[in-house]
Enzyme design. Sequence first.
Site, PDB file in Angstrom:
ATOM      1  N   ASP A  92       1.086  -1.294  -0.187  1.00  0.00           N
ATOM      2  CA  ASP A  92       0.106  -0.375  -0.080  1.00  0.00           C
ATOM      3  C   ASP A  92       1.006   1.565  -0.031  1.00  0.00           C
ATOM      4  O   ASP A  92       2.274   1.159   0.675  1.00  0.00           O
ATOM      5  CB  ASP A  92      -0.625   0.012   1.655  1.00  0.00           C
ATOM      6  N   LYS A 150      -3.837   2.424  -2.530  1.00  0.00           N
ATOM      7  CA  LYS A 150      -4.986   3.624  -1.721  1.00  0.00           C
ATOM      8  C   LYS A 150      -4.549   4.411  -1.420  1.00  0.00           C
ATOM      9  O   LYS A 150      -4.920   4.252   0.238  1.00  0.00           O
ATOM     10  CB  LYS A 150      -6.116   2.555  -1.843  1.00  0.00           C
ATOM     11  N   MET A 179     -10.621   7.172   8.717  1.00  0.00           N
ATOM     12  CA  MET A 179     -11.074   7.650   7.246  1.00  0.00           C
ATOM     13  C   MET A 179     -12.323   8.507   7.361  1.00  0.00           C
ATOM     14  O   MET A 179     -13.447   8.338   6.505  1.00  0.00           O
ATOM     15  CB  MET A 179     -11.464   6.774   6.293  1.00  0.00           C
TER      16      MET A 179
HETATM   17  N1  SAH Z   1      -5.560  -1.739   8.576  1.00  0.00           N
HETATM   18  C1  SAH Z   1      -5.598   0.130   9.341  1.00  0.00           C
HETATM   19  C2  SAH Z   1      -6.505   0.973   8.224  1.00  0.00           C
HETATM   20  C3  SAH Z   1      -6.606   0.610   6.627  1.00  0.00           C
HETATM   21  S1  SAH Z   1      -7.968   2.752   6.442  1.00  0.00           S
HETATM   22  C4  SAH Z   1      -5.205  -0.343  10.436  1.00  0.00           C
HETATM   23  O1  SAH Z   1      -5.605  -1.400  10.704  1.00  0.00           O
HETATM   24  O2  SAH Z   1      -4.542   1.047  10.721  1.00  0.00           O
HETATM   25  C5  SAH Z   1      -6.689   3.633   6.302  1.00  0.00           C
HETATM   26  C6  SAH Z   1      -6.690   4.483   7.821  1.00  0.00           C
HETATM   27  O3  SAH Z   1      -5.970   4.237   8.355  1.00  0.00           O
HETATM   28  C7  SAH Z   1      -6.926   6.420   7.441  1.00  0.00           C
HETATM   29  O4  SAH Z   1      -7.689   6.972   6.541  1.00  0.00           O
HETATM   30  C8  SAH Z   1      -6.871   5.989   8.861  1.00  0.00           C
HETATM   31  O5  SAH Z   1      -8.155   6.978   8.992  1.00  0.00           O
HETATM   32  C9  SAH Z   1      -6.100   5.698   9.459  1.00  0.00           C
HETATM   33  N2  SAH Z   1      -4.664   5.512   9.791  1.00  0.00           N
HETATM   34  C10 SAH Z   1      -4.125   4.724   9.364  1.00  0.00           C
HETATM   35  N3  SAH Z   1      -2.348   5.344   9.486  1.00  0.00           N
HETATM   36  C11 SAH Z   1      -3.091   5.823  10.223  1.00  0.00           C
HETATM   37  C12 SAH Z   1      -1.503   6.730  10.923  1.00  0.00           C
HETATM   38  N4  SAH Z   1      -0.525   6.287  10.828  1.00  0.00           N
HETATM   39  N5  SAH Z   1      -2.034   7.846  11.562  1.00  0.00           N
HETATM   40  C13 SAH Z   1      -3.557   7.892  11.900  1.00  0.00           C
HETATM   41  N6  SAH Z   1      -4.369   7.653  11.022  1.00  0.00           N
HETATM   42  C14 SAH Z   1      -3.694   6.205  10.217  1.00  0.00           C
END
Ligand code: SAH
Length: 276
Positions: free
Chosen positions: A56, A78, A196
């Site tokens: 990703d 994405k 998100m």
């Molecule tokens: N599988 C991922 C989520 C994917 S959806 C998980 O478990 O974390 C993508 C969303 O994850 C982003 O829009 C945001 O809301 C969150 N996200 C991912 N990395 C982040 C980070 N370092 N800080 C804050 N939000 C994060």
Amino acid sequence: MENEMTRLEMVRALVGEVAELAPGEVWLAGAGPGDPALLTVQLLAGLAQADAVVHDALIDPRVLAMARPEALLVPAGKRGGRPSADQADIIARLIALAGAGHRVLRLKGGDTYVFGRGAEEALALAAAGISFRIVPGLTAGLAGPALAGIPTTMRGVNQAVILATGHPAGPAVPGDAPEPDWAALARLGQTIVIYMASRTIGRIAAAMIAGGADPATPAAAIAAASTARARVAVTTLSGIAEAVAAMPGADPKIVVIGAVVAVRAELLALADQVRK
Ligand code: SAH
């Protein structure tokens, strides 16, 4: 080759035997919120073995740099609202790589099965008869608040944590997937963690308040958790949309709503290891 074997040997020395990423197999792995120090040992073992890493956009370059030098790196990113690889293409690529006998590591941000479409990929691999393994990662919705000094549970404060998506169809997928009933979730009085939500938080907070939630409910936005760009904004439910809008647009953000957010101020007053 020598170096990579050494890396795998190091992992083995740490934890004993690690799973073998076999030719033709896919590991669906979560790389955590960003900081390479938060990777799991099993993911390190996957990086030390993979012939192909399908990753990703949010994966830190330092994590990709841990792949074997001869590994094929395939971006399959994405990001909400940006051009991105189509999910069907990603699945086709995974199946083709595994079908050609490669050892494939599919790297996602956070945890494999939390809003990352990992389940869709697992189902597609299973349907194609390809063996796969889930390598869980730290999800941003739990690690992000924790690093910001916000416990997602605290005895006497809450008894449940709701992980919700503010973008039900998932990133970059237009459509009309059903939305959570925000007013009903808010009425539970528990911690609500929203992924998100950068573009939808105004509407979400308004729905909660219209449904009877106290506008003064503590709320926080955490951007780019665990990275050098990390930012935390603490506010209330009525102020959360403005706080999110004031953060850098490109950084991923987690929103936390609930009484646990107030614990941060207490911690800050007592400890200096809480991220400002
Ligand atoms: N599988 C991922 C989520 C994917 S959806 C998980 O478990 O974390 C993508 C969303 O994850 C982003 O829009 C945001 O809301 C969150 N996200 C991912 N990395 C982040 C980070 N370092 N800080 C804050 N939000 C994060």
